[in-house]
Each structure stands twice: as structure tokens, then as C-alpha cells.
Scaffold this motif. Structure first.
Motif, PDB file in Angstrom:
ATOM      1  N   TYR A 171      21.464 -13.055  17.248  1.00  0.00           N
ATOM      2  CA  TYR A 171      21.761 -14.437  16.897  1.00  0.00           C
ATOM      3  C   TYR A 171      21.979 -15.256  18.153  1.00  0.00           C
ATOM      4  N   GLY A 172      21.327 -16.411  18.207  1.00  0.00           N
ATOM      5  CA  GLY A 172      21.524 -17.336  19.311  1.00  0.00           C
ATOM      6  C   GLY A 172      22.702 -18.258  19.029  1.00  0.00           C
ATOM      7  N   HIS A 173      22.952 -19.158  19.958  1.00  0.00           N
ATOM      8  CA  HIS A 173      24.076 -20.093  19.830  1.00  0.00           C
ATOM      9  C   HIS A 173      23.926 -20.978  18.585  1.00  0.00           C
ATOM     10  N   ALA A 174      22.713 -21.449  18.309  1.00  0.00           N
ATOM     11  CA  ALA A 174      22.483 -22.311  17.140  1.00  0.00           C
ATOM     12  C   ALA A 174      22.802 -21.563  15.847  1.00  0.00           C
ATOM     13  N   GLU A 175      22.404 -20.308  15.759  1.00  0.00           N
ATOM     14  CA  GLU A 175      22.675 -19.513  14.552  1.00  0.00           C
ATOM     15  C   GLU A 175      24.169 -19.229  14.423  1.00  0.00           C
ATOM     16  N   LEU A 176      24.815 -19.002  15.548  1.00  0.00           N
ATOM     17  CA  LEU A 176      26.258 -18.784  15.531  1.00  0.00           C
ATOM     18  C   LEU A 176      26.974 -20.023  14.980  1.00  0.00           C
ATOM     19  N   LYS A 177      26.543 -21.199  15.430  1.00  0.00           N
ATOM     20  CA  LYS A 177      27.126 -22.441  14.907  1.00  0.00           C
ATOM     21  C   LYS A 177      26.893 -22.562  13.396  1.00  0.00           C
ATOM     22  N   LYS A 178      25.735 -22.140  12.931  1.00  0.00           N
ATOM     23  CA  LYS A 178      25.438 -22.189  11.496  1.00  0.00           C
ATOM     24  C   LYS A 178      26.328 -21.208  10.730  1.00  0.00           C
ATOM     25  N   LEU A 179      26.559 -20.038  11.294  1.00  0.00           N
ATOM     26  CA  LEU A 179      27.455 -19.075  10.638  1.00  0.00           C
ATOM     27  C   LEU A 179      28.861 -19.651  10.505  1.00  0.00           C
TER      28      LEU A 179
ATOM     29  N   TYR B 296      22.626 -30.946   7.304  1.00  0.00           N
ATOM     30  CA  TYR B 296      23.155 -30.892   8.675  1.00  0.00           C
ATOM     31  C   TYR B 296      22.027 -30.938   9.699  1.00  0.00           C
ATOM     32  N   GLU B 297      20.957 -30.209   9.403  1.00  0.00           N
ATOM     33  CA  GLU B 297      19.842 -30.126  10.342  1.00  0.00           C
ATOM     34  C   GLU B 297      18.932 -31.353  10.304  1.00  0.00           C
ATOM     35  N   ASP B 298      19.001 -32.119   9.227  1.00  0.00           N
ATOM     36  CA  ASP B 298      18.177 -33.321   9.079  1.00  0.00           C
ATOM     37  C   ASP B 298      18.919 -34.518   9.663  1.00  0.00           C
ATOM     38  N   ARG B 299      18.570 -34.905  10.867  1.00  0.00           N
ATOM     39  CA  ARG B 299      19.260 -36.004  11.550  1.00  0.00           C
ATOM     40  C   ARG B 299      18.934 -37.370  10.925  1.00  0.00           C
ATOM     41  N   GLU B 300      17.956 -37.422  10.040  1.00  0.00           N
ATOM     42  CA  GLU B 300      17.583 -38.671   9.362  1.00  0.00           C
ATOM     43  C   GLU B 300      18.222 -38.790   7.984  1.00  0.00           C
ATOM     44  N   ARG B 301      19.059 -37.829   7.616  1.00  0.00           N
ATOM     45  CA  ARG B 301      19.638 -37.778   6.278  1.00  0.00           C
ATOM     46  C   ARG B 301      20.567 -38.976   6.037  1.00  0.00           C
ATOM     47  N   PRO B 302      20.627 -39.416   4.786  1.00  0.00           N
ATOM     48  CA  PRO B 302      21.657 -40.401   4.444  1.00  0.00           C
ATOM     49  C   PRO B 302      22.971 -39.657   4.171  1.00  0.00           C
TER      50      PRO B 302
ATOM     51  N   ASP C 215      19.903 -11.852   4.756  1.00  0.00           N
ATOM     52  CA  ASP C 215      19.062 -11.316   3.680  1.00  0.00           C
ATOM     53  C   ASP C 215      18.671 -12.385   2.663  1.00  0.00           C
ATOM     54  N   VAL C 216      19.584 -13.344   2.395  1.00  0.00           N
ATOM     55  CA  VAL C 216      19.277 -14.405   1.422  1.00  0.00           C
ATOM     56  C   VAL C 216      18.665 -15.633   2.094  1.00  0.00           C
ATOM     57  N   GLY C 217      18.407 -15.533   3.399  1.00  0.00           N
ATOM     58  CA  GLY C 217      17.737 -16.602   4.118  1.00  0.00           C
ATOM     59  C   GLY C 217      18.610 -17.802   4.435  1.00  0.00           C
ATOM     60  N   LEU C 218      19.912 -17.628   4.395  1.00  0.00           N
ATOM     61  CA  LEU C 218      20.815 -18.746   4.675  1.00  0.00           C
ATOM     62  C   LEU C 218      20.904 -19.002   6.174  1.00  0.00           C
ATOM     63  N   VAL C 219      21.231 -17.978   6.941  1.00  0.00           N
ATOM     64  CA  VAL C 219      21.268 -18.062   8.407  1.00  0.00           C
ATOM     65  C   VAL C 219      20.494 -16.860   8.923  1.00  0.00           C
ATOM     66  N   LYS C 220      19.292 -17.126   9.387  1.00  0.00           N
ATOM     67  CA  LYS C 220      18.415 -16.051   9.830  1.00  0.00           C
ATOM     68  C   LYS C 220      18.680 -15.713  11.292  1.00  0.00           C
ATOM     69  N   PRO C 221      18.554 -14.435  11.643  1.00  0.00           N
ATOM     70  CA  PRO C 221      18.695 -14.074  13.056  1.00  0.00           C
ATOM     71  C   PRO C 221      17.595 -14.739  13.877  1.00  0.00           C
ATOM     72  N   ASP C 222      17.917 -15.021  15.111  1.00  0.00           N
ATOM     73  CA  ASP C 222      16.968 -15.667  16.018  1.00  0.00           C
ATOM     74  C   ASP C 222      15.865 -14.692  16.422  1.00  0.00           C
ATOM     75  N   ALA C 223      16.233 -13.416  16.516  1.00  0.00           N
ATOM     76  CA  ALA C 223      15.278 -12.393  16.950  1.00  0.00           C
ATOM     77  C   ALA C 223      15.829 -11.022  16.577  1.00  0.00           C
ATOM     78  N   ARG C 224      15.082 -10.014  16.962  1.00  0.00           N
ATOM     79  CA  ARG C 224      15.525  -8.623  16.791  1.00  0.00           C
ATOM     80  C   ARG C 224      15.430  -7.929  18.138  1.00  0.00           C
ATOM     81  N   SER C 225      16.378  -7.029  18.353  1.00  0.00           N
ATOM     82  CA  SER C 225      16.343  -6.248  19.592  1.00  0.00           C
ATOM     83  C   SER C 225      15.223  -5.221  19.491  1.00  0.00           C
ATOM     84  N   GLN C 226      14.932  -4.553  20.587  1.00  0.00           N
ATOM     85  CA  GLN C 226      13.890  -3.515  20.578  1.00  0.00           C
ATOM     86  C   GLN C 226      14.232  -2.406  19.594  1.00  0.00           C
ATOM     87  N   SER C 227      15.520  -2.176  19.390  1.00  0.00           N
ATOM     88  CA  SER C 227      15.916  -1.127  18.446  1.00  0.00           C
ATOM     89  C   SER C 227      16.102  -1.678  17.025  1.00  0.00           C
ATOM     90  N   GLY C 228      15.737  -2.942  16.790  1.00  0.00           N
ATOM     91  CA  GLY C 228      15.750  -3.495  15.438  1.00  0.00           C
ATOM     92  C   GLY C 228      17.020  -4.218  15.032  1.00  0.00           C
TER      93      GLY C 228
END
Length: 138
Positions: free
Chosen positions: A40-48, A71-77, A23-36
């Protein structure tokens, strides 16, 4: 893909917390099922898991967002990550000092209390006192 309950279990977080992070946009779901349902995919699970661990160190949600961005920026100092960690260490050290002061004061009060059948109690009297404990922030 993990349904929200499975993602919560796999990440060691309550479902309500996973929902909040989405809800706060920290770790967003990868998708939604047909029933809403949130999926979460593997990448989102790792973020959680990442966020759970960062929160265990006392980082705020906003700080976790910043850490995830780094973490996601591989060019970060790495200095940016270290800067955040050192800031958190400073906050922990301040909290430790505050807790030590509280421990000392409460130990003193407990020692002064007779703990018998009489109603007078220096612990309660101190809690009702208008003065702040020295060195503590309100």
C-alpha cells in the motif's frame, strides 16, 4: 510502500479488515511484492484511514465506497456528501429512539424483578412473550 501489516497498523485497522477492503475493491493495494504480499502506498493508506473513520460513524461499506468516490472527485458538489451525512444522521436518530425504548422497557422489567431466590422473573417472562416491544422493528 507499506506491507499489509504495516498499512493495517498505520491506519488503525486489523490486517484482516484491510485484506477484506481489498477483496471487496474498496481500497486496493497499490502493488504486490515479489512474494505476493499486498503493498500500500501513501494514497491507499490515507484511504484506509478515511474508511476507518467513516465506518466509525456507521457508514456501510457501500456508503464508504460512495464517499471515497466523492472524496476522489474534486469536481463533486458538496451537496452529495451532505446528503449522505444527513441520511446517516437520520438513521442514528432512529437507532437512538429504539435504544431509548429498549432502555425504558428493560429498566421497567429490572425494577419489576424481585431479584431474590424465587424462580419467577418478569425479565425472562417478557423475553419469552410472543408480543413485540412497541415501536421497535423486528
Amino acid at each position: 510502500m507499506y506491507m499489509i501489516g504495516d498499512a493495517a497498523k498505520a491506519s488503525g485497522l486489523p490486517t484482516k479488515t484491510v485484506r477484506y477492503y481489498a477483496d471487496v475493491g474498496l481500497v486496493k493495494p497499490d502493488a504486490r511484492s515479489q512474494s505476493g504480499y499486498r503493498l500500500y502506498g501513501h494514497a491507499e493508506l490515507k484511504k484506509l484511514i478515511f474508511v476507518r473513520r467513516a465506518r466509525a460513524f456507521g457508514f456501510s461499506v457501500d456508503e464508504c465506497r460512495e464517499l471515497l468516490d466523492l472524496y476522489e472527485d474534486r469536481e463533486r458538489p458538496s451537496r452529495e456528501v451532505k446528503k449522505l451525512a444527513l441520511q446517516r444522521i437520520g438513521e442514528i436518530e432512529m437507532k437512538m429512539e429504539e435504544l431509548q425504548l429498549l432502555h425504558h422497557e428493560l429498566s421497567h422489567l429490572a425494577e419489576a424483578c424481585r431479584g431474590d431466590d424465587r424462580p419467577d422473573c418478569p425479565i425472562l417472562s417478557s423475553f419469552a412473550d410472543d408480543e413485540e416491544l412497541p415501536g421497535l422493528r423486528p
